[in-house]
Design a protein around this motif. Sequence first.
Motif, PDB file in Angstrom:
ATOM      1  N   LYS A  31     -10.517 -16.759 -62.032  1.00 54.48           N
ATOM      2  CA  LYS A  31     -11.205 -16.703 -61.289  1.00 54.48           C
ATOM      3  C   LYS A  31     -11.623 -16.018 -60.033  1.00 54.48           C
ATOM      4  O   LYS A  31     -12.203 -15.950 -58.897  1.00 54.48           O
ATOM      5  CB  LYS A  31     -10.980 -17.757 -61.051  1.00 54.48           C
ATOM      6  CG  LYS A  31     -11.383 -18.381 -59.351  1.00 54.48           C
ATOM      7  CD  LYS A  31     -12.398 -19.492 -59.481  1.00 54.48           C
ATOM      8  CE  LYS A  31     -13.459 -20.362 -58.332  1.00 54.48           C
ATOM      9  NZ  LYS A  31     -14.439 -21.011 -58.917  1.00 54.48           N
ATOM     10  N   SER A  32     -10.742 -15.575 -60.051  1.00 53.96           N
ATOM     11  CA  SER A  32     -10.902 -14.429 -59.080  1.00 53.96           C
ATOM     12  C   SER A  32     -11.324 -12.860 -59.165  1.00 53.96           C
ATOM     13  O   SER A  32     -11.749 -12.392 -58.383  1.00 53.96           O
ATOM     14  CB  SER A  32      -8.967 -13.592 -58.918  1.00 53.96           C
ATOM     15  OG  SER A  32      -8.221 -12.655 -59.753  1.00 53.96           O
ATOM     16  N   THR A  34     -14.421 -13.306 -60.046  1.00 59.87           N
ATOM     17  CA  THR A  34     -15.792 -13.074 -59.391  1.00 59.87           C
ATOM     18  C   THR A  34     -15.747 -14.019 -57.935  1.00 59.87           C
ATOM     19  O   THR A  34     -16.864 -14.664 -57.757  1.00 59.87           O
ATOM     20  CB  THR A  34     -16.275 -14.595 -60.016  1.00 59.87           C
ATOM     21  OG1 THR A  34     -15.650 -15.956 -59.994  1.00 59.87           O
ATOM     22  CG2 THR A  34     -16.933 -14.057 -61.573  1.00 59.87           C
ATOM     23  N   SER A  35     -14.115 -13.902 -57.072  1.00 59.73           N
ATOM     24  CA  SER A  35     -14.581 -14.614 -55.695  1.00 59.73           C
ATOM     25  C   SER A  35     -14.520 -13.628 -54.753  1.00 59.73           C
ATOM     26  O   SER A  35     -14.350 -12.087 -55.311  1.00 59.73           O
ATOM     27  CB  SER A  35     -12.981 -15.480 -56.023  1.00 59.73           C
ATOM     28  OG  SER A  35     -12.695 -15.182 -54.842  1.00 59.73           O
ATOM     29  N   ARG A  37     -12.905 -13.595 -52.799  1.00 57.73           N
ATOM     30  CA  ARG A  37     -11.317 -13.494 -51.734  1.00 57.73           C
ATOM     31  C   ARG A  37     -10.241 -13.713 -52.841  1.00 57.73           C
ATOM     32  O   ARG A  37      -9.451 -14.663 -52.891  1.00 57.73           O
ATOM     33  CB  ARG A  37     -10.874 -14.575 -51.426  1.00 57.73           C
ATOM     34  CG  ARG A  37     -12.066 -14.322 -49.701  1.00 57.73           C
ATOM     35  CD  ARG A  37     -11.903 -15.258 -48.384  1.00 57.73           C
ATOM     36  NE  ARG A  37     -12.631 -15.133 -47.618  1.00 57.73           N
ATOM     37  CZ  ARG A  37     -11.961 -15.600 -46.040  1.00 57.73           C
ATOM     38  NH1 ARG A  37     -11.097 -15.708 -45.835  1.00 57.73           N
ATOM     39  NH2 ARG A  37     -13.037 -15.559 -44.770  1.00 57.73           N
ATOM     40  N   PRO A  38     -10.575 -12.809 -54.167  1.00 58.84           N
ATOM     41  CA  PRO A  38      -9.767 -12.080 -55.120  1.00 58.84           C
ATOM     42  C   PRO A  38      -8.332 -12.587 -54.503  1.00 58.84           C
ATOM     43  O   PRO A  38      -7.471 -13.466 -55.404  1.00 58.84           O
ATOM     44  CB  PRO A  38      -9.873 -11.655 -55.958  1.00 58.84           C
ATOM     45  CG  PRO A  38     -10.312 -10.149 -55.266  1.00 58.84           C
ATOM     46  CD  PRO A  38     -10.438 -11.265 -53.971  1.00 58.84           C
ATOM     47  N   TRP A  41      -6.950 -15.957 -54.350  1.00 57.29           N
ATOM     48  CA  TRP A  41      -6.245 -16.851 -54.930  1.00 57.29           C
ATOM     49  C   TRP A  41      -5.899 -16.850 -56.127  1.00 57.29           C
ATOM     50  O   TRP A  41      -4.805 -17.503 -55.823  1.00 57.29           O
ATOM     51  CB  TRP A  41      -7.488 -16.426 -56.045  1.00 57.29           C
ATOM     52  CG  TRP A  41      -9.112 -17.234 -55.779  1.00 57.29           C
ATOM     53  CD1 TRP A  41     -10.070 -16.850 -55.639  1.00 57.29           C
ATOM     54  CD2 TRP A  41      -9.247 -19.179 -56.264  1.00 57.29           C
ATOM     55  NE1 TRP A  41     -11.088 -17.777 -55.361  1.00 57.29           N
ATOM     56  CE2 TRP A  41     -10.145 -19.501 -55.594  1.00 57.29           C
ATOM     57  CE3 TRP A  41      -8.453 -19.595 -56.926  1.00 57.29           C
ATOM     58  CZ2 TRP A  41     -11.561 -20.519 -56.039  1.00 57.29           C
ATOM     59  CZ3 TRP A  41      -8.981 -21.205 -57.084  1.00 57.29           C
ATOM     60  CH2 TRP A  41     -10.211 -21.532 -56.792  1.00 57.29           C
TER      61      TRP A  41
END
Length: 104
Positions: A31-32, A34-35, A37-38, A41
């Motif tokens: 998820k991180s 593509t985030s 704000r990794p 996350w």
Amino acid sequence: MDDTLALVLAWLAGGALGAFFFGGLWWTVRKSLTSARPALWMFGSLLLRMGVTMTGFYFVTGGDWQRLLSCLVGFVMARQLVTRLTRLPEEDQTRQSQEARHAS
């Protein structure tokens, strides 16, 4: 007989805690990527996963070192299982390592 059942249940609980912890880690890393704000996350996931896992260990073991050991064995076994299930196929690993060399 009650001790054996308690150890088996602690082992199962350790496996569930391990699956939650390491499955959550795998999900968070994906998820991180593509985030926007990794770091948020990763930090939020760390707090949640550690909180749930430590609370679970506390309640499952109840101060008994044998249940703690059984729970820990289940936790480590879950780590091995999650690592094996989330591993990329050999072809994808080779392709990704070649792509990483080109990106350097």
